[in-house]
Design a protein around this motif. Structure first.
Motif, mmCIF file in Angstrom:
data_model
loop_
_atom_site.group_PDB
_atom_site.id
_atom_site.type_symbol
_atom_site.label_atom_id
_atom_site.label_comp_id
_atom_site.label_asym_id
_atom_site.label_seq_id
_atom_site.Cartn_x
_atom_site.Cartn_y
_atom_site.Cartn_z
ATOM 1 N N ALA A 275 13.344 9.324 31.357
ATOM 2 C CA ALA A 275 14.118 8.408 32.520
ATOM 3 C C ALA A 275 13.158 7.578 33.016
ATOM 4 O O ALA A 275 13.521 5.427 33.493
ATOM 5 N N LEU A 276 11.690 7.155 32.845
ATOM 6 C CA LEU A 276 10.752 5.750 33.489
ATOM 7 C C LEU A 276 11.632 4.438 33.039
ATOM 8 O O LEU A 276 11.561 3.926 33.175
ATOM 9 N N LEU A 277 11.451 5.209 31.498
ATOM 10 C CA LEU A 277 11.789 3.202 30.426
ATOM 11 C C LEU A 277 13.154 2.621 31.314
ATOM 12 O O LEU A 277 13.061 2.174 31.836
ATOM 13 N N ALA A 278 14.172 3.138 31.343
ATOM 14 C CA ALA A 278 15.821 3.458 31.584
ATOM 15 C C ALA A 278 14.910 2.912 32.936
ATOM 16 O O ALA A 278 15.899 1.562 33.908
ATOM 17 N N VAL B 109 7.435 -5.362 28.079
ATOM 18 C CA VAL B 109 5.743 -5.234 28.808
ATOM 19 C C VAL B 109 6.373 -4.218 29.414
ATOM 20 O O VAL B 109 4.748 -3.115 29.825
ATOM 21 N N VAL B 110 7.481 -2.943 29.601
ATOM 22 C CA VAL B 110 7.032 -2.195 30.156
ATOM 23 C C VAL B 110 6.524 -0.664 29.221
ATOM 24 O O VAL B 110 5.725 -0.149 29.866
ATOM 25 N N LYS B 111 6.517 -0.667 28.531
ATOM 26 C CA LYS B 111 6.665 -0.157 27.556
ATOM 27 C C LYS B 111 4.663 -0.628 26.988
ATOM 28 O O LYS B 111 3.990 0.581 27.084
ATOM 29 N N GLU B 112 4.792 -1.828 27.830
ATOM 30 C CA GLU B 112 3.083 -2.395 27.490
ATOM 31 C C GLU B 112 2.339 -1.685 28.733
ATOM 32 O O GLU B 112 0.811 -0.381 29.021
ATOM 33 N N ARG B 113 3.192 -1.284 29.517
ATOM 34 C CA ARG B 113 2.410 -0.902 31.647
ATOM 35 C C ARG B 113 2.391 1.129 31.307
ATOM 36 O O ARG B 113 0.910 1.473 31.694
ATOM 37 N N ARG C 201 -5.501 9.740 61.212
ATOM 38 C CA ARG C 201 -3.851 8.839 60.685
ATOM 39 C C ARG C 201 -4.499 9.149 59.092
ATOM 40 O O ARG C 201 -5.622 9.304 59.089
ATOM 41 N N VAL C 202 -3.140 9.462 58.248
ATOM 42 C CA VAL C 202 -3.383 10.340 57.291
ATOM 43 C C VAL C 202 -3.551 9.254 56.604
ATOM 44 O O VAL C 202 -3.527 8.087 56.367
ATOM 45 N N GLN C 203 -4.765 9.383 55.168
ATOM 46 C CA GLN C 203 -5.715 8.116 54.529
ATOM 47 C C GLN C 203 -4.645 9.086 52.878
ATOM 48 O O GLN C 203 -5.739 9.729 51.607
ATOM 49 N N TRP C 204 -3.434 8.128 52.240
ATOM 50 C CA TRP C 204 -3.221 9.051 50.753
ATOM 51 C C TRP C 204 -3.090 8.223 50.013
ATOM 52 O O TRP C 204 -2.619 7.125 50.632
ATOM 53 N N VAL C 205 -3.004 8.653 48.533
ATOM 54 C CA VAL C 205 -2.594 7.416 47.220
ATOM 55 C C VAL C 205 -1.436 8.088 46.689
ATOM 56 O O VAL C 205 -1.541 9.621 46.667
ATOM 57 N N PHE C 206 -1.150 6.842 46.097
ATOM 58 C CA PHE C 206 0.145 7.603 45.948
ATOM 59 C C PHE C 206 -0.570 6.989 43.968
ATOM 60 O O PHE C 206 -0.695 5.675 43.681
ATOM 61 N N LEU C 207 -0.110 8.196 43.207
ATOM 62 C CA LEU C 207 -0.020 8.048 41.271
ATOM 63 C C LEU C 207 0.719 8.093 40.956
ATOM 64 O O LEU C 207 2.230 9.279 41.285
ATOM 65 N N GLY C 208 0.790 7.905 39.423
ATOM 66 C CA GLY C 208 2.543 7.717 38.636
ATOM 67 C C GLY C 208 2.930 6.410 37.561
ATOM 68 O O GLY C 208 2.546 5.531 38.241
ATOM 69 N N CYS C 209 3.360 6.885 37.192
ATOM 70 C CA CYS C 209 3.847 5.728 36.205
ATOM 71 C C CYS C 209 4.631 4.720 36.468
ATOM 72 O O CYS C 209 5.879 5.183 37.475
ATOM 73 N N PRO C 210 4.512 3.198 35.956
ATOM 74 C CA PRO C 210 5.750 2.285 36.069
ATOM 75 C C PRO C 210 7.420 3.012 36.509
ATOM 76 O O PRO C 210 7.168 3.972 35.381
ATOM 77 N N GLY C 211 7.748 3.546 37.437
ATOM 78 C CA GLY C 211 8.998 3.689 37.687
ATOM 79 C C GLY C 211 9.169 4.352 37.764
ATOM 80 O O GLY C 211 10.411 4.858 38.297
#
Ligand code: ADP
Length: 288
Positions: free
Chosen positions: A171-174, A230-234, A55-65
């Motif tokens: 788009a991330l903050l929104a 807090v989102v800006k800090e994340r 079975r697959v062993q995957w990771v998701f990366l990416g900014c908050p939002g």
């Protein structure tokens, strides 16, 4: 996946002892070009298993939002592997009364990362529970988030593929501020309507809101860490501590960069295509 939970604990303990040495280990300087297609062996014809049957062993990366949870959860259903989101493990721990949750809230509600030790304990416990139930494979979302976490994971198991989701910063903050959850059914929604001019003559980006059904409307809650400050800090913490993890996997030829072209109806079929996932299943899910 038998034994990963134990191995991850042992490795975390060992790496605590050799932390100075580990952090001194530099990343390879010459990184190969970013992979743009999923490795052929990452999935089988229908995407459920690799060609070697595991079975697959995957990771998701990416900014908050960015939508890690949304796409990781859809893929986990499609591929029939557990979706393990460390943010959810942290939120479960926060919901349990006691001094530990108070200590966690101080960190999480200020947009900081909890210690590697805490997150590894939560993750190994979740993996142990999965092993007892006979779970195979996984899609990790929110882990690893530091180079040290990536080194620990790399030391205990083979990650096949790391999907790095990308979305324009504005788009991330929104998206974070528009996020809502139904306190009764746990459904995730987003009230933000995002419509941004194309960059350098590129296409406009439109992400329609994902509105709740009428029965959830009065029960919507917002995550305490989804405030503007807090989102800006994340986002800052992501750029400082997690972006280097992208390079860690790029250097190992495991990183698939995926620029989200818009909302779910537009992005989901394109993501499946980038992952070489074929078969009747994806047509059904893309329409869902
Ligand atoms: N791997 C991790 N390492 C440290 N802290 C984590 C990790 N995963 C989750 N957390 C904590 O849980 C919070 C929420 O995580 P998550 O839901 O993944 O957030 P985001 O929406 O910012 O990607 C993080 O801000 C952090 O405090």
């Amino acid at each position: 996946m038998a034994g990963i939970s134990r191995a991850i604990r042992v490795c975390a303990a060992a790496s605590r002892r050799t932390l100075a040495a580990a952090s001194a280990a530099a990343l390879p300087k010459e990184a190969p070009a970013a992979g743009v297609r999923a490795p052929a062996a990452a999935t089988g014809r229908k995407g459920r298993d690799r060609e070697d049957g595991r079975r697959v062993q995957w990771v998701f990366l990416g900014c908050p939002g960015v939508g890690k949870g949304t796409y990781a959860s859809r893929l986990s259903q499609l591929l029939d592997v557990p979706h393990i989101a460390t943010g959810d493990l942290v939120r479960d721990a926060l919901a349990a009364p006691g001094p530990f949750s108070k200590q966690l809230a101080e960190i999480v509600n200020h947009g900081k990362l909890v210690s590697d030790e805490i997150i590894i304990n939560l993750l190994s416990r979740r993996l142990e529970e999965g092993e007892e139930k006979g779970e195979l494979g996984f899609i990790l979302d929110g882990f690893p988030r530091t180079i040290r976490q990536a080194e620990i994971l790399e030391g205990v198991t083979d990650i096949d593929l790391v999907i790095n989701l990308k979305l324009r910063e504005e788009a991330l903050l929104a998206k974070c501020l528009g996020r809502r959850m139904c306190s009764q059914c746990g459904g995730n929604f987003n009230v933000a309507s995002i419509d941004i001019e194309g960059e350098n003559g590129g296409p406009r980006m439109y992400m329609p809101p994902l509105l709740p059904p009428p029965q959830c409307e009065s029960k919507l809650i917002t995550r305490p860490d989804d405030t503007e400050e807090v989102v800006k800090e994340r986002l800052r913490v992501y750029h400082d501590l997690t972006e280097p993890v992208e390079e860690f996997y790029r250097a190992r030829g495991k990183l698939l960069e995926f620029n989200l072209p818009g909302g779910i109806p537009e992005s989901w079929p394109k993501l499946l295509e980038a992952l070489n996932i074929e078969g009747p299943d994806n047509e059904r899910s893309a329409a869902a």
